[in-house]
Write a protein that holds these residues in place. Structure first.
Motif, PDB file in Angstrom:
ATOM      1  N   TRP A 284       0.850  -1.190   0.000  1.00 59.33           N
ATOM      2  CA  TRP A 284       0.000   0.000   0.000  1.00 59.33           C
ATOM      3  C   TRP A 284       0.889   1.244   0.000  1.00 59.33           C
ATOM      4  CZ3 TRP A 284      -5.136   0.113  -0.769  1.00 59.33           C
ATOM      5  CH2 TRP A 284      -5.845  -1.090  -0.610  1.00 59.33           C
ATOM      6  N   THR A 285       0.569   2.164  -0.879  1.00 62.25           N
ATOM      7  CA  THR A 285       1.318   3.422  -0.937  1.00 62.25           C
ATOM      8  C   THR A 285       0.372   4.580  -0.677  1.00 62.25           C
ATOM      9  OG1 THR A 285       0.974   3.726  -3.316  1.00 62.25           O
ATOM     10  CG2 THR A 285       2.899   2.428  -2.636  1.00 62.25           C
ATOM     11  N   VAL A 286       0.947   5.748  -0.429  1.00 64.48           N
ATOM     12  CA  VAL A 286       0.163   6.984  -0.260  1.00 64.48           C
ATOM     13  C   VAL A 286       0.499   7.908  -1.420  1.00 64.48           C
ATOM     14  CG1 VAL A 286      -0.292   8.990   1.182  1.00 64.48           C
ATOM     15  CG2 VAL A 286       0.127   6.759   2.238  1.00 64.48           C
ATOM     16  N   SER A 287      -0.529   8.304  -2.160  1.00 62.61           N
ATOM     17  CA  SER A 287      -0.356   9.225  -3.295  1.00 62.61           C
ATOM     18  C   SER A 287      -1.502  10.219  -3.287  1.00 62.61           C
ATOM     19  CB  SER A 287      -0.343   8.434  -4.613  1.00 62.61           C
ATOM     20  OG  SER A 287      -0.217   9.317  -5.722  1.00 62.61           O
ATOM     21  N   ARG A 292      -3.192   3.769  -2.072  1.00 60.48           N
ATOM     22  CA  ARG A 292      -3.196   3.111  -3.378  1.00 60.48           C
ATOM     23  C   ARG A 292      -2.512   1.744  -3.251  1.00 60.48           C
ATOM     24  NH1 ARG A 292      -7.094   6.036  -5.574  1.00 60.48           N
ATOM     25  NH2 ARG A 292      -6.601   8.271  -5.589  1.00 60.48           N
ATOM     26  N   ARG A 293      -3.186   0.712  -3.756  1.00 64.43           N
ATOM     27  CA  ARG A 293      -2.623  -0.642  -3.725  1.00 64.43           C
ATOM     28  C   ARG A 293      -1.772  -0.850  -4.975  1.00 64.43           C
ATOM     29  NH1 ARG A 293      -4.784  -5.282  -0.964  1.00 64.43           N
ATOM     30  NH2 ARG A 293      -3.735  -7.199  -1.661  1.00 64.43           N
ATOM     31  N   VAL A 294      -0.547  -1.306  -4.781  1.00 62.93           N
ATOM     32  CA  VAL A 294       0.388  -1.493  -5.898  1.00 62.93           C
ATOM     33  C   VAL A 294       0.841  -2.950  -5.932  1.00 62.93           C
ATOM     34  CG1 VAL A 294       2.596  -0.815  -6.907  1.00 62.93           C
ATOM     35  CG2 VAL A 294       1.194   0.888  -5.714  1.00 62.93           C
ATOM     36  N   GLU A 295       0.588  -3.621  -7.062  1.00 61.27           N
ATOM     37  CA  GLU A 295       1.054  -4.994  -7.246  1.00 61.27           C
ATOM     38  C   GLU A 295       2.552  -4.972  -7.544  1.00 61.27           C
ATOM     39  OE1 GLU A 295      -0.677  -7.802  -6.894  1.00 61.27           O
ATOM     40  OE2 GLU A 295      -2.522  -6.721  -6.388  1.00 61.27           O
ATOM     41  N   VAL A 296       3.316  -5.870  -6.888  1.00 60.74           N
ATOM     42  CA  VAL A 296       4.761  -5.917  -7.065  1.00 60.74           C
ATOM     43  C   VAL A 296       5.209  -7.347  -7.317  1.00 60.74           C
ATOM     44  CG1 VAL A 296       5.171  -3.889  -5.631  1.00 60.74           C
ATOM     45  CG2 VAL A 296       5.162  -6.166  -4.578  1.00 60.74           C
ATOM     46  N   GLU A 297       6.407  -7.463  -7.871  1.00 59.41           N
ATOM     47  CA  GLU A 297       7.047  -8.773  -8.022  1.00 59.41           C
ATOM     48  C   GLU A 297       8.049  -8.930  -6.886  1.00 59.41           C
ATOM     49  OE1 GLU A 297       9.779 -11.395 -11.137  1.00 59.41           O
ATOM     50  OE2 GLU A 297       9.195  -9.324 -11.627  1.00 59.41           O
ATOM     51  N   LEU A 298       7.828  -9.933  -6.068  1.00 57.68           N
ATOM     52  CA  LEU A 298       8.686 -10.144  -4.907  1.00 57.68           C
ATOM     53  C   LEU A 298       9.878 -11.021  -5.235  1.00 57.68           C
ATOM     54  CD1 LEU A 298       6.002 -10.789  -2.124  1.00 57.68           C
ATOM     55  CD2 LEU A 298       7.387  -8.736  -2.429  1.00 57.68           C
ATOM     56  N   ALA A 327      -8.609   0.345   2.378  1.00 57.84           N
ATOM     57  CA  ALA A 327      -9.232   0.120   1.077  1.00 57.84           C
ATOM     58  C   ALA A 327      -8.688   1.127   0.075  1.00 57.84           C
ATOM     59  CB  ALA A 327     -10.749   0.231   1.173  1.00 57.84           C
ATOM     60  N   GLU A 328      -8.765   0.764  -1.198  1.00 56.00           N
ATOM     61  CA  GLU A 328      -8.288   1.624  -2.268  1.00 56.00           C
ATOM     62  C   GLU A 328      -9.004   2.978  -2.210  1.00 56.00           C
ATOM     63  OE1 GLU A 328      -6.145   2.763  -5.657  1.00 56.00           O
ATOM     64  OE2 GLU A 328      -5.932   0.921  -4.461  1.00 56.00           O
ATOM     65  N   GLY A 329      -8.203   4.058  -2.206  1.00 55.24           N
ATOM     66  CA  GLY A 329      -8.742   5.410  -2.216  1.00 55.24           C
ATOM     67  C   GLY A 329      -9.019   5.993  -0.852  1.00 55.24           C
ATOM     68  N   ASP A 330      -8.815   5.245   0.214  1.00 56.44           N
ATOM     69  CA  ASP A 330      -9.008   5.807   1.555  1.00 56.44           C
ATOM     70  C   ASP A 330      -8.098   7.012   1.756  1.00 56.44           C
ATOM     71  OD1 ASP A 330     -10.877   3.935   2.186  1.00 56.44           O
ATOM     72  OD2 ASP A 330      -9.633   2.792   3.591  1.00 56.44           O
ATOM     73  N   ARG A 331      -8.660   8.041   2.426  1.00 57.47           N
ATOM     74  CA  ARG A 331      -7.845   9.208   2.743  1.00 57.47           C
ATOM     75  C   ARG A 331      -6.931   8.868   3.912  1.00 57.47           C
ATOM     76  NH1 ARG A 331      -8.349  14.369   1.282  1.00 57.47           N
ATOM     77  NH2 ARG A 331     -10.456  14.016   0.454  1.00 57.47           N
ATOM     78  N   VAL A 332      -5.643   9.139   3.775  1.00 55.65           N
ATOM     79  CA  VAL A 332      -4.659   8.855   4.827  1.00 55.65           C
ATOM     80  C   VAL A 332      -3.717  10.040   4.958  1.00 55.65           C
ATOM     81  CG1 VAL A 332      -4.702   6.323   4.637  1.00 55.65           C
ATOM     82  CG2 VAL A 332      -3.185   7.646   3.166  1.00 55.65           C
ATOM     83  N   ARG A 333      -3.153  10.156   6.131  1.00 53.19           N
ATOM     84  CA  ARG A 333      -2.174  11.210   6.412  1.00 53.19           C
ATOM     85  C   ARG A 333      -0.810  10.550   6.632  1.00 53.19           C
ATOM     86  NH1 ARG A 333      -1.291  13.137  11.532  1.00 53.19           N
ATOM     87  NH2 ARG A 333      -3.331  12.296  12.152  1.00 53.19           N
TER      88      ARG A 333
END
Length: 343
Positions: A284-287, A292-298, A327-333
């Motif tokens: 999960w990232t903050v933008s 925002r959920r980001v799919e990655v290759e581990l 959840a996707e789009g949640d407001r975060v600080r």
């Protein structure tokens, strides 16, 4: 003109209210500790378990059934090849050997006499042949009797140390064919007989480094090297046997159980995030103030950090420990943290 000025003033007041409202919403947004990805060492390893054993050892058992009458060597004692470890009751076999030895002595004497008489012409060639046949038959019978007698003596097949005697073998115990009674080995060179899951065996190759842990040496990571891999696995256990060679100065001793991590890949400058940031194969990232959920290759995943092979920019703000309800789009600080995820 007056109306225009009043409208403009209202717009200023509205703008102030909007900014104040946005700031109020920002303060009310849940805080998320974020970290930027960082570079460091990543090690991918294959886990295995195994037992320490000598490279050269032999299991020694009885060829015949009978009662043990003598135990000449005990656990921990050195032996040379051919040393007698234990004796099974000799019974009639030794009597048979003594009998045939006496009969052979007489047969040899009869043969010598027949040869002497044949040279002087006092016996026929047939009589000499008969004496020769009798001597040969008795000698053959004696060899067979001695071979059977040898089976009563359990001997060391190699030089080394008695590593183990089955169930603390004692005089009076019964021996059975195929039952292992002793283990003899050379403790100068040790290895680990390890089991690797079939899903991981394709990653393992000779000469790879192995990091070894044993309960006898807590907190120490001992080293070894993959020596060889069995080409045929165990279809029931779904494992393959891998032999790990150990250095001459290893503190490990025969019979110890170990846990092994075979290093199959090492990356010096891997892109890393705290392992707590992982949500399956994503982070999960903050933008723009939203999650925002980001799919990655581990890549390699350790106890503290995880390697990201692709899918994540280096300047991303990664939530170090996302809540289960995010959840996707949640407001975060966002609150910046150290690379290891601590605030």
């Amino acid at each position: 003109m007056t109306k225009r000025m009043i409208w403009t003033g209202g717009a200023v007041v509205l703008a102030v209210l909007v900014v104040a409202g946005a700031f109020f919403l920002f303060l009310r947004a849940p805080a998320a500790v974020v970290v930027t990805p960082f570079r460091g060492m990543a090690v991918e390893a294959v886990y295995a378990t195994g037992t320490v054993e000598p490279v050269n050892y032999a299991r020694v058992g009885a060829k015949i059934s009978g009662r043990i009458t003598n135990v000449l060597k005990r656990e921990g004692e050195p032996v040379e090849k051919g040393n007698i470890l234990a004796i099974i009751e000799l019974g009639e076999d030794i009597s048979r050997v003594h009998e045939l030895e006496a009969r052979l002595k007489l047969a040899n004497a009869d043969l010598d006499r027949a040869r002497t008489l044949r040279r002087s012409g006092n016996v026929s060639e047939a009589a000499l042949d008969q004496a020769q046949s009798a001597q040969s038959a008795t000698a053959a019978a004696l060899r067979g009797a001695k071979a059977r007698l040898d089976d009563h003596f359990i001997t060391a097949p190699m030089a080394g140390t008695v590593l183990r005697s089955e169930s603390q073998i004692r005089v009076g115990d019964m021996a059975q064919p195929g039952h292992v009674l002793f283990m003899v080995g050379d403790t100068a060179e040790l290895q680990i007989d390890a089991e690797v899951d079939e899903e991981d065996i394709t990653k393992v190759a000779p000469e790879q480094e192995a990091l070894i842990r044993a309960d006898a040496f807590p907190g120490r990571a001992l080293k070894g090297t993959v020596k060889r891999i069995t080409p045929y696995g165990d279809p029931v256990g779904r494992t393959y046997r891998v032999y790990i060679s150990l250095p001459a100065d290893t503190p490990l001793i025969s019979g110890m159980t170990t846990e092994i991590n075979i290093v199959v890949r090492r990356e010096e400058e891997a892109l890393l995030v705290p392992v707590s940031a992982l949500s399956g194969n994503s982070v999960w990232t903050v933008s723009g103030g939203r999650a925002r959920r980001v799919e990655v290759e581990l890549g390699a995943v350790g106890s503290d950090t995880a390697e990201i092979l692709s899918g994540l920019p280096e300047d991303a703000l990664v939530i170090a420990n996302p809540s289960s309800g995010i959840a996707e789009g949640d407001r975060v600080r966002a609150e910046q943290a150290a690379p290891d995820g601590t605030s």
